[in-house]
Design an enzyme around this catalytic site. Structure first.
Site, PDB file in Angstrom:
ATOM      1  N   GLY A 263      66.015 -15.492 -34.557  1.00 55.17           N
ATOM      2  CA  GLY A 263      65.598 -16.624 -35.404  1.00 55.17           C
ATOM      3  C   GLY A 263      65.611 -17.885 -34.565  1.00 55.17           C
TER       4      GLY A 263
ATOM      5  CG  ASP B 114      61.737 -18.148 -36.071  1.00 55.51           C
ATOM      6  OD1 ASP B 114      62.810 -18.775 -35.957  1.00 55.51           O
ATOM      7  OD2 ASP B 114      61.091 -18.066 -37.140  1.00 55.51           O
TER       8      ASP B 114
ATOM      9  CD  GLU C 132      64.951  -7.790 -39.878  1.00 57.05           C
ATOM     10  OE1 GLU C 132      63.969  -8.480 -39.498  1.00 57.05           O
ATOM     11  OE2 GLU C 132      65.959  -8.278 -40.396  1.00 57.05           O
TER      12      GLU C 132
ATOM     13  CD  GLU D  54      71.183 -23.315 -36.699  1.00 55.92           C
ATOM     14  OE1 GLU D  54      70.136 -23.620 -36.117  1.00 55.92           O
ATOM     15  OE2 GLU D  54      71.422 -23.613 -37.865  1.00 55.92           O
TER      16      GLU D  54
ATOM     17  CD  GLU E  63      67.217 -20.095 -49.109  1.00 52.45           C
ATOM     18  OE1 GLU E  63      67.165 -20.993 -48.253  1.00 52.45           O
ATOM     19  OE2 GLU E  63      66.455 -20.018 -50.078  1.00 52.45           O
TER      20      GLU E  63
HETATM   21  C1  LIG Z   1      68.351 -21.634 -39.433  1.00 55.59           C
HETATM   22  S1  LIG Z   1      66.873 -21.372 -38.551  1.00 55.59           S
HETATM   23  C2  LIG Z   1      67.479 -21.442 -36.904  1.00 55.59           C
HETATM   24  C3  LIG Z   1      66.512 -22.023 -35.987  1.00 55.59           C
HETATM   25  C4  LIG Z   1      66.859 -22.386 -34.585  1.00 55.59           C
HETATM   26  N1  LIG Z   1      68.202 -22.158 -34.192  1.00 55.59           N
HETATM   27  C5  LIG Z   1      66.424 -23.829 -34.373  1.00 55.59           C
HETATM   28  O1  LIG Z   1      67.147 -24.700 -34.860  1.00 55.59           O
HETATM   29  O2  LIG Z   1      65.421 -24.086 -33.826  1.00 55.59           O
HETATM   30  C6  LIG Z   1      66.579 -19.694 -38.867  1.00 55.59           C
HETATM   31  C7  LIG Z   1      65.273 -19.188 -38.309  1.00 55.59           C
HETATM   32  O3  LIG Z   1      65.298 -17.786 -38.446  1.00 55.59           O
HETATM   33  C8  LIG Z   1      63.981 -17.338 -38.761  1.00 55.59           C
HETATM   34  N2  LIG Z   1      64.135 -16.011 -39.384  1.00 55.59           N
HETATM   35  C9  LIG Z   1      64.732 -15.707 -40.576  1.00 55.59           C
HETATM   36  N3  LIG Z   1      64.721 -14.378 -40.792  1.00 55.59           N
HETATM   37  C10 LIG Z   1      64.115 -13.806 -39.717  1.00 55.59           C
HETATM   38  C11 LIG Z   1      63.804 -12.468 -39.361  1.00 55.59           C
HETATM   39  N4  LIG Z   1      64.123 -11.433 -40.155  1.00 55.59           N
HETATM   40  N5  LIG Z   1      63.181 -12.255 -38.182  1.00 55.59           N
HETATM   41  C12 LIG Z   1      62.841 -13.297 -37.375  1.00 55.59           C
HETATM   42  N6  LIG Z   1      63.109 -14.587 -37.669  1.00 55.59           N
HETATM   43  C13 LIG Z   1      63.748 -14.851 -38.819  1.00 55.59           C
HETATM   44  C14 LIG Z   1      63.395 -18.421 -39.625  1.00 55.59           C
HETATM   45  O4  LIG Z   1      61.988 -18.438 -39.535  1.00 55.59           O
HETATM   46  C15 LIG Z   1      64.046 -19.686 -39.034  1.00 55.59           C
HETATM   47  O5  LIG Z   1      63.204 -20.322 -38.099  1.00 55.59           O
END
Ligand SMILES: C[S@@+](CC[C@H](N)C(=O)[O-])C[C@H]1O[C@@H](n2cnc3c(N)ncnc32)[C@H](O)[C@@H]1O
Length: 493
Positions: free
Chosen positions: A58, A80, A109, A124, A133
Site C-alpha cells: 500500500g 498500491d 493479493e 503504513e 479501514e
Molecule cells: C494509508 S495509505 C498508505 C499510503 C502510503 N504509506 C503513503 O502515505 O503514501 C494505504 C494505501 O494502501 C492502498 N491499499 C489498500 N488496500 C490495498 C490492497 N489490497 N492492495 C494494494 N494496495 C492497497 C490504498 O490504495 C492506499 O494508497
C-alpha cells in the site's frame, strides 16, 4: 459502546481517501512526527536494509520506499491499488530512482512481484481505531506469501489502549441535542448518535482514568482470525469526576530497529490524523478516585466488509453506593445446544448449601443457606433473589416508583415471541440472542416487539434485529439482535 454495537458501514474500497489527499490534509507537524518515526526506523538501520529486497505494501505516494531505496536496499517494490501510483512513478523518475524501485498498480493479493521473496516488508497500514479501514489483512497476506523466514516487518507491533474521559459539554451537544430539536422530541435519533464512534482530538486533561492496554498485535505472528477479539479492560479513576465516554488509541513500535522506535496516537502525544476514537456511554458515571470501571471490548470485522468493524463495549461500575452503581445492561446468550422448552419428564433436586455460619455469642449462631434447583446434568435453574422485583421499597428509593419486573422477563418474552413468529417456536432454531435493558418494565406494562429481518446469514442462521417498547412508547429493550433459522413468517416484515 454502552454494550451497544457500533457498526461502521462505509465502504472502504469506495471511500478510502487516496494517500495523496491524505498527505495534503496532514499538518506539517504531523508529517514530521509520525513520518519521522518511519524515516528514522529506516535511516538509522541502514545495516538492516543494505542489499535487501524491500516490499512496501500500500505504498501510496512516495515516501516509505524512497527512504528504503536511499538506505541502500538492493531493490524496493511498491504495490498500491490506487491510481496514485502513476504520480508515484513520475516522482521516482524525477529522483533518478527508477532502476532501484518497481511500482505496481493492483491489489497486493493479485499482483505478480519481480522477486519470489522479499527480506523486509514496510507498510503504513493503520486505520482509525487501529483497525477501521485498515489494510493489516493485506500486510499479513504479503507476510505469509512473500517474506523470507527471519525477514523483518516495519513496524512490527501495535498496542491498543482505552481510557475514560469527562466530556459533559460535548456529549450534551452531540447526544443531548436530539432531546429537543426545535421543540420536537427526536430522542430515537440518540440511539444512532450513541452507536457511532467519533474520531476526534481529546485533550489530556479530559482523562479521568489511567490508560489500560487492551491488546498488542505482533505482526510476525498475528493472524487474520486474531483481528476479531474480545478483551477485558479495567480503568482506575485518577480523580473524582464524571465519566461520559471511553476513548481508544494505539501505539506503534518498530521493534526490528537496532534501538526500537515508537510513536503514539494517544491524547498525550503529538497530533496525528488518527486522533482518538471516542465511544460515548449512555450513562454518566460518577466515580471517585481509585474506583474501577471494568468491562469487555469486543471487536470483529463486519461480515459484509471486513475493513468495517463491529465494536461492542460493555462495562460495569461497581460501588457500594447504590445510587452510583452502573451497568450497561447489554446481555448476549449463545445457545450451544437446544434449550428444553418444558420440564416434563425431567428430574430435579433441591440442593441446600451452607454459605455462612455467624457466631452470635450467647444468642447462638446463624447459619445462612442457599437452595438451588438442579437438573440431572447438574445445571442450576435461574432464581431471582433481588428484592427490587418483590417489594416496593427498594424501587421507590431508586426512583422507579415501586416494584419493577425482572429484566429476564422482557428478554425471554421477546425471544419467545420472535421464535414463535419466525422460527416455528422450535428452540433449535434460535442460535444467539442479545439486547440491552434500556428502561425498567412495570407490572401491568404491555410490551410490543418490532422485528426486522436483515437477510444476513451466519452459519445458516439469519440475523434478525428487534426493539421492544412499552405501552408508553418507551424503549425497554434496545440493540436487539438474534440469529435465527427462519422457518416461516407469520407477520408482514
Ligand atoms: C494509508 S495509505 C498508505 C499510503 C502510503 N504509506 C503513503 O502515505 O503514501 C494505504 C494505501 O494502501 C492502498 N491499499 C489498500 N488496500 C490495498 C490492497 N489490497 N492492495 C494494494 N494496495 C492497497 C490504498 O490504495 C492506499 O494508497
Amino acid at each position: 459502546m454502552n454494550g451497544s454495537e457500533q457498526t461502521q458501514s462505509a465502504d472502504s474500497a469506495g471511500t478510502m481517501t487516496s494517500s495523496a489527499d491524505r498527505m495534503v490534509g496532514m499538518d506539517h507537524a504531523e508529517v514530521r512526527y509520525f513520518t519521522r518515526s518511519y524515516r528514522d526506523s529506516i535511516y538509522q538501520n541502514r545495516h538492516i536494509f543494505k542489499d535487501k529486497v524491500v516490499l512496501d505494501v500500500g505504498c501510496g505516494t512516495v515516501w516509505l520506499y524512497r527512504f528504503a531505496a536511499k538506505a541502500g536496499a538492493k531493490h524496493v517494490i511498491g504495490v498500491d491499488m490506487s491510481s496514485i501510483i502513476e504520480k508515484a512513478k513520475q516522482i521516482v523518475a524525477c529522483n533518478g530512482l527508477s532502476d532501484k524501485i518497481t511500482l505496481l498498480q493492483g491489489k497486493m493479493e493479485e499482483v505478480v512481484l519481480p522477486y519470489p521473496k522479499v527480506d523486509i516488508i514496510i507498510s503504513e497500514w493503520m486505520g482509525y481505531f487501529l483497525l477501521y479501514e485498515s489494510m493489516l489483512d493485506t500486510v499479513l497476506y504479503a507476510r505469509d506469501r512473500y517474506l523470507v523466514p527471519g525477514g523483518k516487518i516495519f513496524p512490527d507491533k501495535a498496542t491498543m489502549y482505552l481510557a475514560a474521559i469527562e466530556d459533559g459539554e460535548y456529549k450534551d451537544d452531540k447526544i443531548g441535542f436530539w432531546d429537543n430539536v426545535y421543540g420536537f422530541d427526536y430522542s430515537p435519533m440518540k440511539e444512532i448518535a450513541l452507536t457511532e464512534p467519533l474520531v476526534d482530538t481529546v485533550e489530556m486533561k479530559a482523562l479521568v482514568t489511567d490508560p489500560c492496554p487492551i491488546i498488542t498485535l505482533d505482526l510476525y505472528t498475528v493472524t487474520p482470525a486474531d483481528l476479531a477479539f474480545k478483551v477485558p479492560f479495567s480503568l482506575t479513576a485518577k480523580r473524582s469526576d464524571f465519566i461520559h465516554a471511553v476513548i481508544a488509541w494505539f501505539d506503534i513500535e518498530f521493534g526490528a530497529c537496532h534501538k526500537p522506535i515508537t510513536f503514539s496516537t494517544g491524547p498525550h502525544a503529538k497530533y496525528t490524523h488518527w486522533k482518538q476514537t471516542v465511544f460515548y456511554l449512555r450513562d454518566v458515571l460518577t466515580v471517585e478516585e481509585e474506583e474501577v470501571v471494568s468491562g469487555v471490548l469486543e471487536n470483529k470485522p463486519n461480515d459484509k466488509n471486513k475493513r468495517d468493524l463491529d465494536i461492542t463495549i460493555s462495562y460495569k461500575f461497581e460501588t457500594t453506593d447504590n445510587l452510583r452503581y452502573s451497568e450497561d445492561g447489554q446481555r448476549k446468550i449463545t445457545i450451544l445446544k437446544p434449550l428444553p422448552p418444558t420440564s416434563a419428564g425431567k428430574k430435579f433436586q433441591l440442593r441446600n448449601t451452607v454459605i455462612g455460619v455467624y457466631d452470635k455469642g450467647k444468642a447462638g449462631s446463624v447459619v445462612e443457606t442457599e437452595q438451588s434447583i438442579v437438573d440431572e446434568n447438574g445445571e442450576v435453574l435461574n432464581g431471582d433473589y433481588n428484592p427490587l422485583h418483590a417489594t416496593p421499597e427498594p424501587g421507590q428509593k431508586m426512583g422507579f416508583g415501586g416494584v419493577i419486573i425482572h429484566g429476564l422477563f422482557s428478554w425471554n418474552t421477546a425471544a419467545h415471541g420472535i421464535l414463535r413468529e419466525l422460527g416455528g417456536s422450535d428452540p433449535k432454531n434460535l442460535r444467539e440472542f442479545q439486547a440491552r435493558f434500556a428502561s425498567p418494565v412495570l407490572p401491568g406494562d404491555k410490551l410490543t416487539t418490532e422485528i426486522w429481518r436483515t437477510g444476513n446469514i451466519e452459519d445458516g442462521f439469519e440475523e434478525v434485529r428487534f426493539v421492544t417498547t412499552n405501552n408508553r412508547g418507551k424503549v425497554v429493550l434496545s440493540n436487539g439482535r438474534c440469529l435465527l433459522k427462519v422457518t416461516g413468517s407469520k407477520s408482514k416484515l
